[in-house]
Every structure is written in C-alpha cells, then in structure tokens.
Design a protein around this motif. Structure first.
Motif, PDB file in Angstrom:
ATOM      1  N   ASP A  40      33.835  18.849  44.900  1.00 27.33           N
ATOM      2  CA  ASP A  40      32.586  18.140  45.223  1.00 27.33           C
ATOM      3  C   ASP A  40      32.505  17.848  46.714  1.00 27.33           C
ATOM      4  O   ASP A  40      31.441  17.972  47.328  1.00 27.33           O
ATOM      5  CB  ASP A  40      32.517  16.808  44.451  1.00 27.33           C
ATOM      6  N   LYS A  41      33.620  17.456  47.299  1.00 26.28           N
ATOM      7  CA  LYS A  41      33.645  17.134  48.737  1.00 26.28           C
ATOM      8  C   LYS A  41      33.316  18.373  49.560  1.00 26.28           C
ATOM      9  O   LYS A  41      32.548  18.313  50.523  1.00 26.28           O
ATOM     10  CB  LYS A  41      35.043  16.632  49.107  1.00 26.28           C
ATOM     11  N   CYS A  42      33.891  19.501  49.185  1.00 27.91           N
ATOM     12  CA  CYS A  42      33.610  20.745  49.905  1.00 27.91           C
ATOM     13  C   CYS A  42      32.158  21.143  49.746  1.00 27.91           C
ATOM     14  O   CYS A  42      31.509  21.559  50.718  1.00 27.91           O
ATOM     15  CB  CYS A  42      34.521  21.868  49.394  1.00 27.91           C
ATOM     16  N   GLU A  43      31.643  21.012  48.537  1.00 29.33           N
ATOM     17  CA  GLU A  43      30.248  21.397  48.296  1.00 29.33           C
ATOM     18  C   GLU A  43      29.293  20.495  49.069  1.00 29.33           C
ATOM     19  O   GLU A  43      28.227  20.928  49.522  1.00 29.33           O
ATOM     20  CB  GLU A  43      29.958  21.394  46.795  1.00 29.33           C
ATOM     21  N   GLU A  44      29.685  19.244  49.244  1.00 31.71           N
ATOM     22  CA  GLU A  44      28.899  18.311  50.053  1.00 31.71           C
ATOM     23  C   GLU A  44      28.831  18.802  51.499  1.00 31.71           C
ATOM     24  O   GLU A  44      27.758  18.809  52.120  1.00 31.71           O
ATOM     25  CB  GLU A  44      29.589  16.947  49.969  1.00 31.71           C
ATOM     26  N   ILE A  46      29.258  21.883  52.542  1.00 34.84           N
ATOM     27  CA  ILE A  46      28.507  23.144  52.564  1.00 34.84           C
ATOM     28  C   ILE A  46      27.009  22.860  52.473  1.00 34.84           C
ATOM     29  O   ILE A  46      26.192  23.482  53.170  1.00 34.84           O
ATOM     30  CB  ILE A  46      28.965  24.071  51.412  1.00 34.84           C
ATOM     31  N   ALA A  47      26.638  21.889  51.653  1.00 32.38           N
ATOM     32  CA  ALA A  47      25.221  21.524  51.505  1.00 32.38           C
ATOM     33  C   ALA A  47      24.658  20.975  52.807  1.00 32.38           C
ATOM     34  O   ALA A  47      23.450  21.075  53.064  1.00 32.38           O
ATOM     35  CB  ALA A  47      25.060  20.502  50.379  1.00 32.38           C
ATOM     36  N   GLU A  48      25.517  20.384  53.631  1.00 30.14           N
ATOM     37  CA  GLU A  48      25.085  19.881  54.938  1.00 30.14           C
ATOM     38  C   GLU A  48      24.916  21.004  55.952  1.00 30.14           C
ATOM     39  O   GLU A  48      24.486  20.769  57.071  1.00 30.14           O
ATOM     40  CB  GLU A  48      26.104  18.870  55.471  1.00 30.14           C
ATOM     41  N   GLY A  49      25.325  22.206  55.557  1.00 30.22           N
ATOM     42  CA  GLY A  49      25.165  23.349  56.455  1.00 30.22           C
ATOM     43  C   GLY A  49      26.453  23.826  57.110  1.00 30.22           C
ATOM     44  O   GLY A  49      26.439  24.790  57.881  1.00 30.22           O
TER      45      GLY A  49
END
Lengths: 122, 141
Positions: A40-44, A46-49
């Motif tokens: 989840d932390k990594c995806e967060e 990645i979602a920030e760009g």
C-alpha cells in the motif's frame, strides 16, 4: 505503526527522499498481514507520480512468501511504467530467502542505499 | 526419556499465526535448537499455516488447524501441521522456475519452495480426512 495484535509481527516503514528517488526504510517483519502495508505504501508513492523507489531492507529481520509477493507486485508495476524498484542492504534470513527463491537475480538488489540510488546515474 | 508431544488447535486464519509461532518456539527451546534455526522455524510455520488458511477450507467456513511438536531426540524438533480441509499435498506442486526474469515470474508459488528448502525433513500423508504435513529441524546443519 506497530501492529496492535502482536508486536512481534510489526513492520515499520519510514519514507524519505534521496535525490530523485523515494527511499523507504523498512524494518521489522514482513508476513501476510504486514506485507499489504508495504505494498500500500509503495502504491501510494506511485499514485503520487513517483516512478523511482528504493527500499532499504537493512532492518528487515524476516520475510515470508507473502512479503515476496508484494516485492514482486511492486517491481512489476514499476517496470510496466518504465520506472525502477531497487532493494538494498539485505542480510541474514531475508537475504537467504531471496537467494533460495532466485529473487537476487529477478529483482534489482544492491549492497547499499548509495549504490541503489546512484545506479544509472554514472 | 519418553518423547512427549504438545498440540495446539487454532482457527485457520492469518491472525492465528502469532500464537502458533510462539507455541512452536517452545518446542525449539525444548529441543535446544540454536538461535540461528529460529528464523527458519518461524518461516516454516508461517508458510504451512498460511497454506492451510488459503487452501484448506471454503472462504466462508474456516476450519481449524492443529499443530503438534515433539522432540524425538536432543537437538531435533518435529512439527506436524494438520487440517481437515480438502485433500491437498503441497509437496506435489510443480517447482517454480527460479531462472525467469521479473516480467515472466509469477507473483506466487514461492511458499512451498521455501518449505522444501528450509526443512531438513518433510513428509505428507492423508489420513482419515486429515492432511498431515510434518517437518523436522535439527541443531546439526
């Protein structure tokens, strides 16, 4: 934040920035319950760009196959985006698990944070 | 000295893993396993318990998993993980191809490979509706 259920299973992730890379300093134990926290932390990020992630596993004492799944999932996601996911400072049981499963070759593993961050900049 | 065994029965769900790990570590103490074996022991228990949680029972009807340890000889620990779920021998799964590059690697399939590599002995049997998987760890490398 430590797991409220069992301190022994807690995973701690500290996020910082080094150069153009997001650095996640991971410590504790990564099992079925805490592996999702890491993913989840990594995806967060990645979602920030962000497309350059480095995970310092020097403080990680334990990883199960569920943890390996999350590493693979994040690596595949970033690869598909043309980004990078680099792991460093593996030791002890974690390093042994990576060696047993061939992930030292399949993933991008470095000895130090510096070498992971500087890769490709030389 | 007679070899006595100890058993613990828990619901097969991930949150039971902590209790099982602590329980089996008592066996490691009795067997005098050195500290450098405990990581492998934790991992073996983790993978086998999670295997039961994932495969043995229908999602809406979790069952129990029974973990039994014994010390057949000083320095040796034997652990059995048993469930009454669907018949499943994890040892017959195809081994993963560890040479595949990242893009070709499947996300899963590594748990049983870890079990087969870390356990010093490993056996499965199906008996009267029970899956019984037993592994051994020894103080001797």
């Amino acid at each position: 934040m430590a797991s409220p259920h069992n301190g022994k299973n807690s995973l701690n992730i500290e996020r910082t920035q080094v150069s153009d890379q997001v650095l996640l300093i991971v410590s504790g134990r990564m099992d079925a319950e805490s592996a999702t926290e890491f993913q989840d932390k990594c995806e967060e990020c990645i979602a920030e760009g962000h497309t350059g992630l480095v995970a310092d596993l020097g403080g990680l004492a334990y990883v199960s196959s569920m943890g390996l799944r999350s590493f693979l999932a994040v690596a595949k996601t970033l690869q598909a985006k043309g980004g990078t996911f680099r792991l460093c400072c593996l030791k002890g049981l974690v390093k042994q698990v990576f060696e047993i499963t061939g992930l030292m070759q399949a993933l991008s593993v470095y000895d130090s944070v510096e070498s992971a961050v500087l890769e490709g900049k030389r | 000295m007679p070899c006595t065994s100890q058993s613990l029965t828990v619901t097969a769900k991930p949150s039971s893993l902590g209790a099982v790990t602590e329980f089996v570590r008592q066996g490691a103490l009795q067997a005098n396993l050195p500290d450098d074996r405990i990581g492998a022991l934790d991992l073996l228990v983790d993978e086998l318990i999670m295997n039961v949680c994932t495969h043995a029972y229908p999602d809406d009807r979790p069952g129990d998993v029974m973990v039994t340890y014994s010390v057949p000889a000083p320095g040796e620990l034997s652990v059995e993980v048993a469930d009454r779920g669907i018949e499943f021998n994890p040892l017959t799964a195809d081994p993963p191809d560890l040479t595949l590059r990242l893009e070709a690697r499947p996300i899963g399939g590594l748990g049983i490979h870890l079990v087969k590599t870390l356990a010093q002995s490993l056996a499965y049997r199906r008996e009267q509706g029970w899956n019984r998987l037993t592994f051994g760890l020894s103080a001797r490398s």
